[in-house]
Design an enzyme around this catalytic site. Structure first.
Site, PDB file in Angstrom:
ATOM      1  N   ASN A   9       0.864  -1.184   0.000  1.00 49.01           N
ATOM      2  CA  ASN A   9       0.000   0.000   0.000  1.00 49.01           C
ATOM      3  C   ASN A   9       0.902   1.235   0.000  1.00 49.01           C
ATOM      4  OD1 ASN A   9      -1.781   2.055   0.523  1.00 49.01           O
ATOM      5  ND2 ASN A   9      -2.347   1.354   2.580  1.00 49.01           N
ATOM      6  N   LYS A  11       0.085   4.296  -0.299  1.00 46.91           N
ATOM      7  CA  LYS A  11      -0.572   5.472   0.313  1.00 46.91           C
ATOM      8  C   LYS A  11      -0.322   6.722  -0.556  1.00 46.91           C
ATOM      9  CE  LYS A  11      -0.034   3.303   4.771  1.00 46.91           C
ATOM     10  NZ  LYS A  11       0.000   3.453   6.213  1.00 46.91           N
ATOM     11  N   HIS A  94      -9.409   0.749   5.484  1.00 50.26           N
ATOM     12  CA  HIS A  94      -8.103   1.012   6.114  1.00 50.26           C
ATOM     13  C   HIS A  94      -8.331   1.965   7.290  1.00 50.26           C
ATOM     14  CE1 HIS A  94      -4.011   2.370   6.739  1.00 50.26           C
ATOM     15  NE2 HIS A  94      -3.620   1.319   6.038  1.00 50.26           N
ATOM     16  N   GLU A  96      -6.758   4.402   8.319  1.00 55.16           N
ATOM     17  CA  GLU A  96      -6.593   5.831   8.005  1.00 55.16           C
ATOM     18  C   GLU A  96      -7.872   6.387   7.375  1.00 55.16           C
ATOM     19  OE1 GLU A  96      -2.936   5.419   5.801  1.00 55.16           O
ATOM     20  OE2 GLU A  96      -1.879   4.975   7.663  1.00 55.16           O
ATOM     21  N   GLU A 166      -5.029  -5.426  10.752  1.00 50.90           N
ATOM     22  CA  GLU A 166      -4.052  -4.350  10.912  1.00 50.90           C
ATOM     23  C   GLU A 166      -4.298  -3.628  12.233  1.00 50.90           C
ATOM     24  OE1 GLU A 166      -2.296  -3.125   6.883  1.00 50.90           O
ATOM     25  OE2 GLU A 166      -3.978  -1.817   7.294  1.00 50.90           O
ATOM     26  N   GLY A 172       2.579   2.093  10.727  1.00 53.24           N
ATOM     27  CA  GLY A 172       3.475   3.231  10.552  1.00 53.24           C
ATOM     28  C   GLY A 172       4.210   3.627  11.820  1.00 53.24           C
ATOM     29  N   SER A 211       3.729  -2.325  10.303  1.00 54.89           N
ATOM     30  CA  SER A 211       5.191  -2.282  10.435  1.00 54.89           C
ATOM     31  C   SER A 211       5.868  -3.593  10.039  1.00 54.89           C
ATOM     32  CB  SER A 211       5.588  -1.866  11.860  1.00 54.89           C
ATOM     33  OG  SER A 211       5.109  -0.563  12.126  1.00 54.89           O
ATOM     34  N   GLY A 233       4.905   1.238   4.696  1.00 52.55           N
ATOM     35  CA  GLY A 233       6.208   1.887   4.527  1.00 52.55           C
ATOM     36  C   GLY A 233       7.241   1.064   3.765  1.00 52.55           C
TER      37      GLY A 233
HETATM   38  C1  PEP Z   1      -0.717  -0.033   6.258  1.00 50.33           C
HETATM   39  O1  PEP Z   1      -0.930   1.165   6.306  1.00 50.33           O
HETATM   40  O2  PEP Z   1      -1.539  -0.782   5.708  1.00 50.33           O
HETATM   41  C2  PEP Z   1       0.501  -0.533   6.862  1.00 50.33           C
HETATM   42  C3  PEP Z   1       0.545  -1.788   7.182  1.00 50.33           C
HETATM   43  O3  PEP Z   1       1.508   0.384   7.069  1.00 50.33           O
HETATM   44  P1  PEP Z   1       2.980   0.119   7.672  1.00 50.33           P
HETATM   45  O4  PEP Z   1       3.497  -1.150   7.063  1.00 50.33           O
HETATM   46  O5  PEP Z   1       3.773   1.305   7.276  1.00 50.33           O
HETATM   47  O6  PEP Z   1       2.812  -0.014   9.148  1.00 50.33           O
END
Ligand code: PEP
Length: 248
Positions: A9, A11, A94, A96, A166, A172, A211, A233
């Site tokens: 992803n 973003k 998600h 966010e 998640e 993040g 993460s 990320g």
């Molecule tokens: C995400 O936003 O779906 C995600 C898993 O982000 P990160 O890997 O950066 O924690």
């Protein structure tokens, strides 16, 4: 056997050239992926990236879709529009989108329903906040999130469904859930899917996100109820993303 999946992803990162560069680096690695690989670039580049990925093993998904079909909804992007540029699926729910843009259960239910009716793959994200984890209410949160959205739909096409667990506190933040925590909750999600859909639910992939990095993915992917990952990320760097893919 269930499908194994790693999805990136991106973003709101990478402009046009950087997005094209990233997908080309992933493709040029010439690695044979041991799982299904998805990437999710920003809306303006979906058309071009879909074209680049045509006839390759990489599938392209959008980060969002409108719950409306068409009309006076400034700034929204419809499901038909996504399909017309070759998009294979959509990330829905998600954290966010839920938190920053206020997407509630009703909206999520409509998005899920539309994707199912139009045969688009869905990565449906669920997960608890730090506050709820600290209160030990993670299982309850997951159950409520599923009951009020996906489980409320009568005809959802399960073939198109990927559940992404998640935990919000791990997204993040550099703080991933431990493999024990991930396994425990994935097992719980599998039991809930089983209660709702019966035996057929055994084929629904459940991926972990939060993460994920090359140094923790192998451990997490080795859990029996983890079928891959949704990577934020680390998917912005081709080598890190490829390393996560190879660790499955
Ligand atoms: C995400 O936003 O779906 C995600 C898993 O982000 P990160 O890997 O950066 O924690």
């Amino acid at each position: 056997m269930r499908r194994k999946i790693v999805a990136g992803n991106w973003k709101m990162n990478k402009d046009k050239n950087a997005s094209i560069g990233l997908v080309q680096e992933i493709l040029q690695s010439n690695k044979l992926f041991g799982c299904e690989v998805y990437i999710s670039p920003a809306f303006p580049f979906l058309n071009e990236i879909s074209n680049i990925c045509e006839s390759t093993p990489i599938k392209v998904i959008a980060q969002n879709v409108s719950e409306k079909d068409e009309g006076a909804y400034t700034g929204e992007v419809s499901l038909d529009m996504l399909k017309s540029v070759g998009v294979d699926g959509v990330i829905i729910g998600h954290s966010e989108r839920r938190k920053i843009y206020g997407e509630n259960d009703e909206v999520l239910r409509m998005k899920l329903d539309n994707c199912s009716k139009n045969d688009l793959e869905v990565f449906f994200c669920i997960g608890e906040t730090l506050e709820m984890r600290e209160k030990g209410k993670q299982n309850e949160v997951i159950e409520n999130q599923l009951n009020s959205t996906l489980f409320d739909l009568t005809d959802f096409k399960l073939d198109n469904l990927v559940i992404a667990y998640e935990p919000v506190w791990a997204i993040g933040t550099g703080k991933n859930a431990s493999s024990e925590q991930v396994q425990e909750i994935h097992q719980h999600i599998r039991a809930l899917l089983n209660l709702r859909y019966g035996k057929i639910s055994e084929s629904i992939p459940i991926v972990y996100g939060g993460s994920l990095k090359p140094n923790n993915s192998k451990d997490i992917f080795s859990c029996p109820d983890v079928d891959g990952g949704l990577v934020g990320g680390a998917s912005l760097n081709s080598q890190a993303f490829l390393d996560i893919i190879s660790s499955i």
